[in-house]
Design a protein around this motif. Structure first.
Motif: not given
Length: 112
Positions: A9-11, A38-43, A60-62, A65-77
């Motif tokens: 969860x912390x990771x 995101x993969x760890x959050x799904x598990x 922490x997981x939620x 997961x939200x921060x990972x999604x935001x990070x993925x979008x920012x990195x793709x941009x």
């Protein structure tokens, strides 16, 4: 029965934060951390859904997961931005400051 912390969860939260912070590193490093988070959050979400009374730390997981999604979008941009810049000025201009300045001036003059 004593509640256990959700595994990773912390990771997941840390990976979400790192994916946002490292979006300045050409988008690759942050994208990797975001996808792993995101993969760890799904598990962890699946594990929590099976027996929610047994685990704590789902917030922490939620959030991770939200921060990972935001990070993925920012990195793709960021990746699209660097591809766009390279397509405008060329790879060789990235090594030569004068050539980069010339090509950028030409590009912006053509826009007017």
């Amino acid at each position: 029965m004593e509640q256990q912390k959700l595994p990773n969860a912390t990771l997941i939260l840390v990976f979400g934060i790192i994916s946002i912070v490292t979006c300045c590193c050409y988008g690759i490093i942050g994208l990797i951390f975001g996808i792993i988070g995101l993969v760890l959050a799904k598990k962890a979400t699946i594990l929590y859904a099976v027996n929610p009374s047994m685990y704590e730390g789902y917030n922490n997981v939620k959030l991770g997961k939200t921060l990972s999604i935001i990070g993925i979008v920012l990195n793709i941009l960021v990746i699209f931005f660097f591809v766009w810049i390279i397509s405008i000025i060329g790879w060789d201009a990235l090594q030569n400051e004068e050539l980069m300045r010339e090509r950028m001036e030409d590009y912006f003059q053509n826009l007017e």
